[in-house]
Each structure stands twice: as structure tokens, then as C-alpha cells.
Scaffold this active site. Structure first.
Site, PDB file in Angstrom:
ATOM      1  CB  CYS A 116     -36.956   0.510  63.112  1.00 37.46           C
ATOM      2  SG  CYS A 116     -36.315  -0.584  64.457  1.00 37.46           S
ATOM      3  CG  HIS A 256     -39.789   3.137  64.453  1.00 36.93           C
ATOM      4  ND1 HIS A 256     -40.630   1.364  65.118  1.00 36.93           N
ATOM      5  CD2 HIS A 256     -38.571   3.002  65.320  1.00 36.93           C
ATOM      6  CE1 HIS A 256     -39.326   0.741  65.666  1.00 36.93           C
ATOM      7  NE2 HIS A 256     -38.725   1.643  65.890  1.00 36.93           N
ATOM      8  CG  ASN A 286     -38.188  -1.302  68.717  1.00 33.76           C
ATOM      9  OD1 ASN A 286     -39.654  -1.123  67.536  1.00 33.76           O
ATOM     10  ND2 ASN A 286     -37.175  -0.306  68.802  1.00 33.76           N
TER      11      ASN A 286
HETATM   12  O1  UT7 Z   1     -35.513   1.063  67.099  1.00 33.23           O
HETATM   13  C1  UT7 Z   1     -34.881   1.657  65.690  1.00 33.23           C
HETATM   14  C2  UT7 Z   1     -33.604   2.032  66.701  1.00 33.23           C
HETATM   15  N1  UT7 Z   1     -33.764   2.803  68.180  1.00 33.23           N
HETATM   16  C3  UT7 Z   1     -33.083   3.427  69.118  1.00 33.23           C
HETATM   17  O2  UT7 Z   1     -33.827   4.327  68.446  1.00 33.23           O
HETATM   18  C4  UT7 Z   1     -33.222   3.401  70.140  1.00 33.23           C
HETATM   19  C5  UT7 Z   1     -32.089   4.747  70.433  1.00 33.23           C
HETATM   20  N2  UT7 Z   1     -31.219   4.809  72.121  1.00 33.23           N
HETATM   21  C6  UT7 Z   1     -32.318   5.060  72.651  1.00 33.23           C
HETATM   22  O3  UT7 Z   1     -33.186   4.335  72.885  1.00 33.23           O
HETATM   23  C7  UT7 Z   1     -31.559   4.723  74.172  1.00 33.23           C
HETATM   24  O4  UT7 Z   1     -30.141   4.912  73.879  1.00 33.23           O
HETATM   25  C8  UT7 Z   1     -31.719   3.545  75.532  1.00 33.23           C
HETATM   26  C9  UT7 Z   1     -33.108   3.954  76.270  1.00 33.23           C
HETATM   27  C10 UT7 Z   1     -31.116   2.562  74.125  1.00 33.23           C
HETATM   28  C11 UT7 Z   1     -30.517   4.184  76.414  1.00 33.23           C
HETATM   29  O5  UT7 Z   1     -30.502   5.043  76.605  1.00 33.23           O
HETATM   30  P1  UT7 Z   1     -29.639   6.421  77.561  1.00 33.23           P
HETATM   31  O6  UT7 Z   1     -30.051   7.082  78.035  1.00 33.23           O
HETATM   32  O7  UT7 Z   1     -29.024   6.918  75.743  1.00 33.23           O
HETATM   33  O8  UT7 Z   1     -28.769   5.322  78.250  1.00 33.23           O
HETATM   34  P2  UT7 Z   1     -27.053   5.224  78.028  1.00 33.23           P
HETATM   35  O9  UT7 Z   1     -27.185   4.657  77.037  1.00 33.23           O
HETATM   36  O10 UT7 Z   1     -26.705   6.913  78.281  1.00 33.23           O
HETATM   37  O11 UT7 Z   1     -27.122   5.244  79.579  1.00 33.23           O
HETATM   38  C12 UT7 Z   1     -26.709   5.900  80.813  1.00 33.23           C
HETATM   39  C13 UT7 Z   1     -26.801   5.448  81.774  1.00 33.23           C
HETATM   40  C14 UT7 Z   1     -25.573   4.682  81.687  1.00 33.23           C
HETATM   41  O12 UT7 Z   1     -25.250   4.422  82.984  1.00 33.23           O
HETATM   42  P3  UT7 Z   1     -23.500   5.463  83.461  1.00 33.23           P
HETATM   43  O13 UT7 Z   1     -22.774   4.821  82.358  1.00 33.23           O
HETATM   44  O14 UT7 Z   1     -23.687   6.873  82.705  1.00 33.23           O
HETATM   45  O15 UT7 Z   1     -23.386   5.512  85.388  1.00 33.23           O
HETATM   46  C15 UT7 Z   1     -25.723   2.812  81.478  1.00 33.23           C
HETATM   47  O16 UT7 Z   1     -25.449   2.035  82.403  1.00 33.23           O
HETATM   48  O17 UT7 Z   1     -27.474   4.254  82.149  1.00 33.23           O
HETATM   49  C16 UT7 Z   1     -27.256   3.318  82.706  1.00 33.23           C
HETATM   50  N3  UT7 Z   1     -28.486   2.513  81.845  1.00 33.23           N
HETATM   51  C17 UT7 Z   1     -28.922   1.614  82.902  1.00 33.23           C
HETATM   52  N4  UT7 Z   1     -29.833   2.279  83.888  1.00 33.23           N
HETATM   53  C18 UT7 Z   1     -30.900   1.572  84.196  1.00 33.23           C
HETATM   54  C19 UT7 Z   1     -28.416   1.889  80.171  1.00 33.23           C
HETATM   55  N5  UT7 Z   1     -29.508   0.660  80.346  1.00 33.23           N
HETATM   56  C20 UT7 Z   1     -29.924   0.849  81.762  1.00 33.23           C
HETATM   57  C21 UT7 Z   1     -31.078   0.090  81.869  1.00 33.23           C
HETATM   58  N6  UT7 Z   1     -31.671   0.701  83.831  1.00 33.23           N
HETATM   59  N7  UT7 Z   1     -31.637  -0.497  81.674  1.00 33.23           N
END
Ligand code: UT7
Length: 332
Positions: A116, A256, A286
Site C-alpha cells: 500500500c 492511504h 482500499n
Molecule cells: O492496507 C494496508 C494494510 N491493511 C490495513 O491497514 C487494515 C488494518 N485492519 C483493519 O482495518 C481491521 O482490523 C479490519 C477491518 C480488517 C477488521 O476490523 P477489526 O475491528 O480489527 O475486527 P476484528 O478482526 O478484531 O474482528 C472483530 C469481530 C470478530 O468477531 P468476534 O471474534 O469478536 O466474535 C470477527 O469475527 O468482528 C468479526 N468480523 C466481522 N463481523 C461481521 C470480522 N469481519 C467481519 C465482517 N462482518 N466482515
């Protein structure tokens, strides 16, 4: 030789027509519009559809429009750099293919893979070629067909990404506009959190790698999020301090577009108001190497000659960086 700097003298983009909405994603994976909007800020993203089309097609479209807009003949271009993580093929470079598609024949061209942060790496590299005095017209393209490596059964990653390409023309300037400073960093130990497991020399493609879905993006979202928030904000503050800039001196922050929460955290650390931050993640998601040119392109008409702009990125590698530039022209 008079003091010269490297300016962006034109910008164009290409986004596919197909719009993949959160509502459509709700039918593909176990997710909701509410979750995606509150956790990422994304409402929709563009997807390149069509057999046999790839990153170079979006990029060539952007470059063709850029040449027309800037009145540049393809033969005048000295160098084209393509920043991408989704090349048309492993080799040759997508940059070579773009040049062929738009008739750039007197140039050399190569790809740059810094995930990125690739567009910033490309911009900083182009600047050095311009400063050498040997090259007068350099094109930097940031292009990615992220839908080609997003796993549409993995709700944690597929909701983030979209496809797009943006291209800028870089030329010498003797009035002090353009790139003033850049800080670029990388830390390969971050690869464990964000990578593509198979298809490279360590694990070439096989039936097993396909069955194990190892040709898609692997991302540990939370871990990447923490590094992104810290490093993108740190490096943006660092470039401000290094150049004696206060938040009042900065007309625009161009971050970004990975996650709205990362963008807001960076702006807060820099002391920049939200209305001075370019944000279009709602509509494009993204697009990896496409995000920063896509913002500059959408805001081009609002930019004024002399505006101080800070570009900032963080991505796989890990890689991150910031560039401070003075915008070189008024659009009309
Ligand atoms: O491009 C450059 C590099 N990339 C980035 O900078 C991305 C950085 N990371 C992020 O933007 C975020 O971490 C994500 C958007 C990828 C994920 O968001 P998060 O708030 O970190 O969610 P998480 O992975 O901690 O998941 C929280 C909960 C989980 O459920 P439990 O275990 O708490 O029950 C996930 O299973 O949300 C769940 N979850 C979803 N629920 C509904 C994960 N993805 C989804 C989804 N819809 N699409």
C-alpha cells in the site's frame, strides 16, 4: 544547473464501472452493512469485471487519459513506474505492458512492489530520476485489481478491497514547487501479519496451494491495524517536525485509505481538521496502490498552487512513508 524540484504536473484515474455494495456483500459472506460501515468506513468499492482484463487495462486507461490531459506525446515519456501488488503476471513487469498498450516506446519501465506504500515509493523514486537532470517526463502509476486476490469467502478481508488505477506525470520545476521531502521505511518482520502464502518461489502454485486457498490475501487485521495506526501517524508527524510545519501550514492530508479509523487517528495526531483530510474510502474501499492518486484526482479542482500537502501510507511488508509536497498548479 539551476535548482530543480520534481512536481506532479497532471493526474488521471481509471475506476471500473461495477459497484460492489455492502448490501451485495451481505449476500456473499456473513456480514452486515452496519459492521462494515462502523469498522472500516466503506460503503462500496469498484470491481473490474470482464474476461482477460487485468491491472494493466485500468492503468493504461489512466495513463492514456493523463497523456491527453497534459498534452504529452507517448514518445516524450522517459520512464514509467508502476506500483502494484497485483501485476498482470509474475513477469514481465506490468509497467512494460502498460507502455505497450499506450504506445510509450522511448522509455524504460519497471514495477515497484511496496504494497500500500507503493505509490509513495514510486513518487520518491521518480523524483530522484528528475533531480538527476537526465529525465524530463516520468509517469508513476498506482494500480491494483485487488479483487483478483481477495477471498470472497473470508469476511474479514474481502469487504475491504477494491480495484482502481491512478497515474501522475512528474516533471522538473525551477520555482520550488513539488516534492519537498520524503521519509520511507520498511520492516520485513511484519510479513507474518499480511502476505500471500503461495505463488512465489518459496511455495509455487500447485493443486494443494489452490485447494488451501493460499493464493489470496492473508491478513491478521487487528495486528496490522495497530502497526498502521502507530506508524502512519508517527511518520506524518515526523515529516511535519523535520520541515517545521504546523497543522496550520498544511492544506491537505492525503492518507492511504485502508480504514477510516486509521485515517482519523493519523489526522488527530497531526492536529489536522477532518475537512482538510481527503477521504473517499466510502466509495472505493482500499485500492492499495490506487488510493492516494484517487484522492488527489477527486480533489484536484480544489487544490491551489502552493498548497502544502502531506501524503501518508502504511501497508504490507511492512512498508510505510510520508511525502511533503507543494502543489504546482491551479486547475481550471
Ligand atoms: O492496507 C494496508 C494494510 N491493511 C490495513 O491497514 C487494515 C488494518 N485492519 C483493519 O482495518 C481491521 O482490523 C479490519 C477491518 C480488517 C477488521 O476490523 P477489526 O475491528 O480489527 O475486527 P476484528 O478482526 O478484531 O474482528 C472483530 C469481530 C470478530 O468477531 P468476534 O471474534 O469478536 O466474535 C470477527 O469475527 O468482528 C468479526 N468480523 C466481522 N463481523 C461481521 C470480522 N469481519 C467481519 C465482517 N462482518 N466482515
Amino acid at each position: 544547473m539551476a535548482n530543480i524540484s520534481a512536481v506532479i504536473s497532471g493526474i488521471e484515474c481509471s475506476v471500473p464501472d461495477y459497484i460492489l455494495t455492502n448490501q451485495e456483500l451481505e449476500k456473499m459472506v456473513d456480514t452486515t452493512d452496519e459492521w462494515i460501515t462502523t469498522r472500516t468506513g466503506i460503503k462500496e468499492r469498484r470491481i473490474q469485471k470482464g474476461e482477460g482484463l487485468g491491472t494493466s487495462d485500468m492503468a493504461a486507461d489512466a495513463v492514456q487519459k493523463l497523456l491527453k490531459k497534459t498534452g504529452t506525446a507517448p514518445e516524450e515519456v522517459d520512464l514509467l513506474i508502476c506500483a502494484t501488488v497485483t501485476p498482470d503476471m509474475q513477469f514481465p513487469a506490468t509497467a512494460n505492458i502498460i507502455c505497450d498498450k499506450v504506445g510509450i516506446k522511448n522509455a524504460f519501465s519497471f514495477d515497484m512492489n511496496a504494497a500500500c506504500s507503493g505509490f509513495l515509493y514510486g513518487l520518491a523514486t521518480a523524483e530522484k530520476y528528475i533531480l538527476s537532470g537526465m529525465y524530463k517526463k516520468v509517469i508513476v502509476v498506482g494500480a491494483d485489481k485487488m479483487s483478483s486476490i481477495a477471498d470472497y469467502t473470508d469476511r474479514t478481508t474481502c469487504i475491504i478491497f477494491g480495484d482502481a488505477a491512478g497515474a501522475v506525470l512528474i516533471e522538473p520545476n525551477s520555482n520550488g514547487y513539488g516534492i519537498q521531502d520524503s521519509i520511507l521505511r520498511s520492516d520485513g518482520s511484519g510479513r507474518i501479519h499480511l502476505h500471500q502464502k503461495a505463488g512465489g518461489s518459496v511455495k509455487p502454485a500447485s493443486h494443494e496451494t489452490v485447494d488451501a486457498r493460499e493464493h489470496y490475501i492473508y491478513q491478521e487485521g487487528q495486528a496490522v491495524f495497530k502497526f498502521a495506526v502507530k506508524n502512519m501517524a508517527d511518520i506524518s508527524v515526523e515529516i511535519m517536525e523535520k520541515n517545521g510545519l504546523t497543522s496550520n501550514d498544511i492544506a491537505w492530508l492525503v492518507p492511504h485509505q485502508a480504514n477510516l479509523r486509521i485515517i482519523e487517528a493519523t489526522a488527530r495526531r497531526m492536529g489536522i481538521d477532518k475537512d482538510q483530510v481527503m477521504i473517499n474510502i466510502y466509495r472505493y474501499g482500499n485500492t492499495t496502490n490506487g488510493t492516494i492518486p484517487l484522492c488527489l484526482w477527486e480533489w484536484e479542482k480544489k487544490l491551489k498552487k502552493g498548497d502544502n500537502i502531506v501524503l501518508a501510507a502504511f501497508g504490507g511488508g511492512f512498508t510505510w512513508g510520508s511525502i511533503y509536497l507543494k502543489w504546482a498548479y491551479d486547475s481550471n
